[in-house]
Design a protein around this motif. Structure first.
Motif, short mmCIF file in Angstrom:
data_model
loop_
_atom_site.label_atom_id
_atom_site.label_comp_id
_atom_site.label_asym_id
_atom_site.label_seq_id
_atom_site.Cartn_x
_atom_site.Cartn_y
_atom_site.Cartn_z
N VAL A 59 7.20 133.61 78.49
CA VAL A 59 8.59 133.88 78.12
C VAL A 59 8.88 133.09 76.84
O VAL A 59 8.57 131.89 76.78
CB VAL A 59 9.57 133.38 79.22
N VAL A 60 9.43 133.74 75.82
CA VAL A 60 9.80 133.05 74.58
C VAL A 60 11.19 133.52 74.19
O VAL A 60 11.43 134.74 74.23
CB VAL A 60 8.81 133.36 73.44
N SER A 106 0.94 136.28 61.16
CA SER A 106 0.51 134.88 61.33
C SER A 106 1.32 134.24 62.47
O SER A 106 2.35 134.75 62.88
CB SER A 106 0.64 134.10 60.02
N CYS A 107 0.81 133.08 62.96
CA CYS A 107 1.43 132.42 64.12
C CYS A 107 2.82 131.89 63.80
O CYS A 107 3.06 131.37 62.70
CB CYS A 107 0.60 131.21 64.53
N PHE A 150 13.21 117.95 78.97
CA PHE A 150 13.91 118.73 77.94
C PHE A 150 12.91 119.19 76.88
O PHE A 150 12.09 118.39 76.40
CB PHE A 150 14.95 117.87 77.21
N ASN A 151 13.03 120.44 76.47
CA ASN A 151 12.33 120.90 75.27
C ASN A 151 13.02 120.31 74.05
O ASN A 151 14.26 120.25 74.01
CB ASN A 151 12.41 122.41 75.14
N VAL A 152 12.23 119.93 73.03
CA VAL A 152 12.83 119.52 71.76
C VAL A 152 12.29 120.42 70.66
O VAL A 152 11.18 120.22 70.15
CB VAL A 152 12.58 118.04 71.42
N GLY A 153 13.06 121.42 70.36
CA GLY A 153 12.75 122.35 69.27
C GLY A 153 14.09 122.89 68.80
O GLY A 153 15.13 122.60 69.39
N THR A 154 14.06 123.71 67.73
CA THR A 154 15.33 124.20 67.21
C THR A 154 15.71 125.55 67.81
O THR A 154 16.86 125.97 67.74
CB THR A 154 15.24 124.41 65.68
N GLY A 155 14.71 126.28 68.35
CA GLY A 155 14.96 127.63 68.81
C GLY A 155 14.70 128.67 67.73
O GLY A 155 14.78 129.87 67.97
N ALA A 156 14.37 128.21 66.51
CA ALA A 156 14.04 129.14 65.41
C ALA A 156 12.54 129.01 65.13
O ALA A 156 12.00 127.91 65.13
CB ALA A 156 14.82 128.77 64.16
N GLY A 157 11.90 130.13 64.88
CA GLY A 157 10.48 130.09 64.58
C GLY A 157 10.19 130.48 63.14
O GLY A 157 10.89 131.31 62.56
N LEU A 174 3.08 132.75 69.44
CA LEU A 174 4.51 132.44 69.29
C LEU A 174 4.87 131.27 70.20
O LEU A 174 4.67 131.37 71.41
CB LEU A 174 5.26 133.71 69.71
N LEU A 175 5.37 130.19 69.61
CA LEU A 175 5.85 129.05 70.41
C LEU A 175 7.22 128.67 69.88
O LEU A 175 7.33 128.08 68.79
CB LEU A 175 4.92 127.84 70.23
N VAL A 176 8.24 129.03 70.61
CA VAL A 176 9.61 128.70 70.21
C VAL A 176 10.34 128.17 71.43
O VAL A 176 10.21 128.73 72.53
CB VAL A 176 10.34 129.94 69.61
#
Ligand code: UFG
Length: 321
Positions: A126-127, A217-218, A248-255, A287-289
């Motif tokens: 799920v992404v 590309s990735c 908690f995930n720490v990312g922006t949610g944008a890829g 894809l890793l978001v």
């Protein structure tokens, strides 16, 4: 003044978090064996040159002055190396963490923020990735982080230890004032390798242009290391206020795709990036978001420096210091 013990504070994310903690008014003591970190990244008076496997020395550091929480960065981070030398990774990342937890128990320190990773999800189904996806690591590195997340849960249940596991996506960029930055040896991360290609003229190899993504590309969720550091401050505050153990995930949610990163580097530096396209790198998900809504909603975290050009611009300033 609250005192925070930072393991791995001479490393990339640890040194940025130490600066953010000091800026936010915390007292900080750093434990680092300098095997991968840099002496110059830490104020000498704050550094204790101790290996996390040395439990009695850790206890002594925790008894110098009462420690309110530990932020545990000290770990090896290279996926490829972990597959070639698993023993090294299990010993440092797993045995080292257990040594730290033992020392905390002996010294009566009950709060810990743990450096985890998106690698705990493997190839996500799920992404954007929610924290509720099951563990499915594809590397020894990812497995070591899963193991310690589980150990922390058991220490919580048996001893009341409270923990926040922060699962980082792609840490990148550097302190905007260039007080510290990224300095790995060997370097495996995309942005510094693109800088190196510009500098040396030797083309960077880009891994795969046949992924099921819009440009082939990735795609990764690049998060500025200062935003990542601020997530640790939020996590410490959460624990000190009595919050329960969380992930908690720490990312922006944008890829951004590899191709978009190459374009951003060329744009910011003002020079073309010499590169060639090679085959896919084994184990790379397309894809890793992150779904970072929990971190935003519960800790009030908002990324401030994670626009791609800002990441590249700060990283370049540090690289070219
Ligand atoms: N890439 C290239 N060429 C290179 C290096 C990287 O094309 O020379 C590509 C990769 O294939 C990937 C992207 O650039 O698509 C980013 O690669 P990085 O090696 O910079 O980062 P990763 O996404 O592989 O890994 C990062 C952390 C790991 C962590 C992982 C979690 O470095 O520690 O995110 O998913 F496990």
């Amino acid at each position: 003044m609250k005192r925070i013990l930072v393991t791995g504070g001479a490393g990339y994310i640890g040194s940025h978090t130490t600066l953010e903690l000091l800026d936010a008014g915390y007292d900080v003591v750093v434990v680092d064996n300098l095997s991968r970190g840099h002496r110059s990244a830490v104020e000498p008076a704050r550094l204790r040159e101790v290996d996390i496997l040395d439990t009695p020395s850790l206890v002594r550091v925790m008894q110098e002055k009462p420690v309110d929480a530990v932020i545990h960065f000290a770990a090896y981070i290279a996926v490829g190396e972990s597959m070639q030398n698993p023993g090294l990774y299990f010993r440092n990342n797993v045995s080292g963490s257990i040594s730290l937890l033992t020392a905390m128990q002996e010294a009566g320190v009950r709060n810990i923020v743990f450096s985890s990773t998106a690698a705990v999800y493997g190839m996500p189904t799920v992404v954007p990735i929610p924290e509720t996806l099951p563990y499915a690591p594809l590397s020894v590195y990812g497995e070591t982080k899963v193991m310690i997340e589980k150990v922390l849960a058991w220490f919580g249940q048996t001893h009341g230890l409270r923990s926040v596991c922060l699962r980082y996506f792609n840490a990148s960029g550097a302190d905007p004032a260039a007080r510290t930055g990224e300095d790995h040896e060997p370097e495996t991360h995309l942005i510094p390798l693109l800088f190196r290609a510009i500098e040396t003229g030797k083309p960077a190899t880009l891994f795969g242009q046949d992924y099921p993504t819009p440009d082939g590309s990735c795609i990764r969720d690049y998060i500025h290391v200062s935003d990542l550091a601020r997530a640790h401050i939020g996590a410490v505050e959460w624990l000190l206020k009595g919050g329960e153990s969380r992930h908690f995930n720490v990312g922006t949610g944008a890829g951004y795709s590899v191709r978009e990163v190459v374009d951003a580097v060329a744009r910011v530096v003002g020079k073309p990036v010499p590169h060639t396209w090679g085959p896919r790198r084994e184990g790379d998900p397309a894809l890793l978001v992150a779904d970072s809504s929990s971190l935003r909603n519960e800790l009030g975290w908002v990324p401030q420096d994670s626009a791609l050009d800002r990441i590249v611009e700060t990283a370049w300033r540090w690289y070219h210091r």
